[in-house]
Motif scaffolding. Sequence first.
Motif, PDB file in Angstrom:
ATOM      1  N   ALA A  32      85.578  36.566 -45.350  1.00  0.00           N
ATOM      2  CA  ALA A  32      84.596  36.317 -44.284  1.00  0.00           C
ATOM      3  C   ALA A  32      85.294  36.242 -42.936  1.00  0.00           C
ATOM      4  N   ARG A  33      86.455  35.602 -42.912  1.00  0.00           N
ATOM      5  CA  ARG A  33      87.221  35.510 -41.664  1.00  0.00           C
ATOM      6  C   ARG A  33      87.757  36.884 -41.249  1.00  0.00           C
ATOM      7  N   PHE A  34      88.270  37.645 -42.217  1.00  0.00           N
ATOM      8  CA  PHE A  34      88.743  38.991 -41.917  1.00  0.00           C
ATOM      9  C   PHE A  34      87.614  39.842 -41.325  1.00  0.00           C
ATOM     10  N   ALA A  35      86.434  39.768 -41.939  1.00  0.00           N
ATOM     11  CA  ALA A  35      85.293  40.575 -41.474  1.00  0.00           C
ATOM     12  C   ALA A  35      84.895  40.191 -40.053  1.00  0.00           C
ATOM     13  N   ALA A  36      84.873  38.885 -39.780  1.00  0.00           N
ATOM     14  CA  ALA A  36      84.501  38.425 -38.439  1.00  0.00           C
ATOM     15  C   ALA A  36      85.530  38.868 -37.403  1.00  0.00           C
ATOM     16  N   ASP A  37      86.804  38.761 -37.770  1.00  0.00           N
ATOM     17  CA  ASP A  37      87.873  39.093 -36.820  1.00  0.00           C
ATOM     18  C   ASP A  37      87.955  40.588 -36.527  1.00  0.00           C
ATOM     19  N   THR A  38      87.486  41.415 -37.464  1.00  0.00           N
ATOM     20  CA  THR A  38      87.584  42.870 -37.299  1.00  0.00           C
ATOM     21  C   THR A  38      86.226  43.511 -37.041  1.00  0.00           C
ATOM     22  N   ALA A  39      85.192  42.688 -36.835  1.00  0.00           N
ATOM     23  CA  ALA A  39      83.837  43.184 -36.546  1.00  0.00           C
ATOM     24  C   ALA A  39      83.320  44.110 -37.641  1.00  0.00           C
ATOM     25  N   GLN A  40      83.615  43.744 -38.900  1.00  0.00           N
ATOM     26  CA  GLN A  40      83.129  44.505 -40.043  1.00  0.00           C
ATOM     27  C   GLN A  40      81.882  43.833 -40.619  1.00  0.00           C
ATOM     28  N   ASP A  41      80.856  44.632 -40.862  1.00  0.00           N
ATOM     29  CA  ASP A  41      79.615  44.121 -41.446  1.00  0.00           C
ATOM     30  C   ASP A  41      79.726  44.193 -42.961  1.00  0.00           C
ATOM     31  N   MET A  42      80.106  43.087 -43.595  1.00  0.00           N
ATOM     32  CA  MET A  42      80.256  43.059 -45.041  1.00  0.00           C
ATOM     33  C   MET A  42      79.927  41.662 -45.556  1.00  0.00           C
ATOM     34  N   ARG A  43      79.448  41.623 -46.778  1.00  0.00           N
ATOM     35  CA  ARG A  43      79.079  40.359 -47.420  1.00  0.00           C
ATOM     36  C   ARG A  43      79.887  40.216 -48.702  1.00  0.00           C
ATOM     37  N   TYR A  44      80.424  39.032 -48.899  1.00  0.00           N
ATOM     38  CA  TYR A  44      81.398  38.804 -49.977  1.00  0.00           C
ATOM     39  C   TYR A  44      81.026  37.524 -50.719  1.00  0.00           C
ATOM     40  N   ALA A  45      81.117  37.544 -52.045  1.00  0.00           N
ATOM     41  CA  ALA A  45      80.708  36.386 -52.837  1.00  0.00           C
ATOM     42  C   ALA A  45      81.557  36.254 -54.102  1.00  0.00           C
ATOM     43  N   HIS A  46      81.408  35.123 -54.792  1.00  0.00           N
ATOM     44  CA  HIS A  46      81.977  34.931 -56.122  1.00  0.00           C
ATOM     45  C   HIS A  46      81.115  35.650 -57.160  1.00  0.00           C
ATOM     46  N   LEU A  47      81.748  36.132 -58.223  1.00  0.00           N
ATOM     47  CA  LEU A  47      81.014  36.664 -59.370  1.00  0.00           C
ATOM     48  C   LEU A  47      81.687  36.184 -60.643  1.00  0.00           C
ATOM     49  N   LEU A  48      80.982  35.345 -61.385  1.00  0.00           N
ATOM     50  CA  LEU A  48      81.475  34.850 -62.668  1.00  0.00           C
ATOM     51  C   LEU A  48      81.076  35.831 -63.756  1.00  0.00           C
ATOM     52  N   ALA A  49      82.059  36.409 -64.422  1.00  0.00           N
ATOM     53  CA  ALA A  49      81.776  37.338 -65.520  1.00  0.00           C
ATOM     54  C   ALA A  49      82.036  36.650 -66.851  1.00  0.00           C
ATOM     55  N   PRO A  50      81.224  36.918 -67.865  1.00  0.00           N
ATOM     56  CA  PRO A  50      81.503  36.372 -69.197  1.00  0.00           C
ATOM     57  C   PRO A  50      82.845  36.883 -69.705  1.00  0.00           C
ATOM     58  N   LEU A  51      83.520  36.090 -70.494  1.00  0.00           N
ATOM     59  CA  LEU A  51      84.826  36.486 -71.005  1.00  0.00           C
ATOM     60  C   LEU A  51      84.755  37.786 -71.798  1.00  0.00           C
ATOM     61  N   ASP A  52      83.595  38.054 -72.397  1.00  0.00           N
ATOM     62  CA  ASP A  52      83.448  39.287 -73.173  1.00  0.00           C
ATOM     63  C   ASP A  52      82.551  40.300 -72.459  1.00  0.00           C
ATOM     64  N   GLY A  53      82.369  40.138 -71.149  1.00  0.00           N
ATOM     65  CA  GLY A  53      81.424  41.010 -70.453  1.00  0.00           C
ATOM     66  C   GLY A  53      81.886  41.487 -69.099  1.00  0.00           C
ATOM     67  N   PHE A  54      83.191  41.685 -68.911  1.00  0.00           N
ATOM     68  CA  PHE A  54      83.702  42.090 -67.602  1.00  0.00           C
ATOM     69  C   PHE A  54      83.164  43.452 -67.173  1.00  0.00           C
ATOM     70  N   ALA A  55      83.306  44.456 -68.024  1.00  0.00           N
ATOM     71  CA  ALA A  55      82.904  45.814 -67.650  1.00  0.00           C
ATOM     72  C   ALA A  55      81.415  45.877 -67.339  1.00  0.00           C
ATOM     73  N   ALA A  56      80.616  45.199 -68.145  1.00  0.00           N
ATOM     74  CA  ALA A  56      79.169  45.203 -67.912  1.00  0.00           C
ATOM     75  C   ALA A  56      78.829  44.538 -66.586  1.00  0.00           C
ATOM     76  N   ALA A  57      79.532  43.460 -66.252  1.00  0.00           N
ATOM     77  CA  ALA A  57      79.280  42.769 -64.988  1.00  0.00           C
ATOM     78  C   ALA A  57      79.648  43.656 -63.803  1.00  0.00           C
ATOM     79  N   VAL A  58      80.754  44.379 -63.915  1.00  0.00           N
ATOM     80  CA  VAL A  58      81.169  45.269 -62.841  1.00  0.00           C
ATOM     81  C   VAL A  58      80.160  46.393 -62.650  1.00  0.00           C
ATOM     82  N   ARG A  59      79.743  46.998 -63.745  1.00  0.00           N
ATOM     83  CA  ARG A  59      78.807  48.122 -63.635  1.00  0.00           C
ATOM     84  C   ARG A  59      77.447  47.671 -63.107  1.00  0.00           C
ATOM     85  N   GLU A  60      77.028  46.478 -63.453  1.00  0.00           N
ATOM     86  CA  GLU A  60      75.771  45.955 -62.909  1.00  0.00           C
ATOM     87  C   GLU A  60      75.903  45.720 -61.410  1.00  0.00           C
TER      88      GLU A  60
END
Length: 283
Positions: free
Chosen positions: A31-59
Amino acid sequence: MTGGAGSTACFADYVVIGNPIAHSRSPAIHARFAADTAQDMRYAHLLAPLDGFAAAVREFIDQGGRGANVTVPFKLEAYALADQLTTRAKAAGAVNTLKFDNGVILGDNTDGVGLVSDIVRNAGFDLAHKKILLLGAGGAARGAVLPLLEERPAQLVIANRTVTKAEELVRQFQQYSEQPGILSACGFAQATQGFDLVINATSASLQAELPPLAAGAFGPAALAYDMMYGSQPTVFMQFAAAHGARVRDGLGMLVEQAAEAFFVWRGVRPHTDAVFAALRSQL
């Protein structure tokens, strides 16, 4: 969103994905990098199930995601998921940065370059022609070897409790060494020749333990670098300081690897000093 991330990731362009993940400082950093470089981007946490990484990424991709930082325990799965790999990701055998572009998943590894950037730029320590000791032969060490070799040190010794694992790394990375003999392996007890830089890439500091390292490992005016960080110096840093070394923890590595990922995604390289200072004040 898969994995219980809920709305926090639904409206994001970029995420940090792991399990657990709520502790990650990546959203605040980016968020600080985006503000300092005037980039319009949104960034968040994503908790993936231990057995569901690929599915979480593709979703996440299906919902408009453009990139992700990957943390434990998914760096090997991210490597397997990528359609294309950068040279440094191939060398590391693990991926901590994903970029999604026109249906292609690019896998990168910015950990090692983050380490080198912090040492060279922030600590002011030139690695060319230096004797370097790298402690550990796990994933953290593996990600560091190629970026360290690219700085053309005089010597890079990988020390590990199980010497055969260090020898395996030497064989794997020998092809990236410009001169024969730069890379070698040994046990902790054999690393006694007085190195210019000693990097702790083991997990010992997490348990407040010290790798069985000889005091003679630290040469005159040596820099001792621990990839771990905290509010107080690690046991490794205390040991190194007691034997005359200058010490530095891995907070700068965290910030610099994030800056490299930001550059991979956005093509803009953010300044890191303010972010580093803010994080240090919060420890």
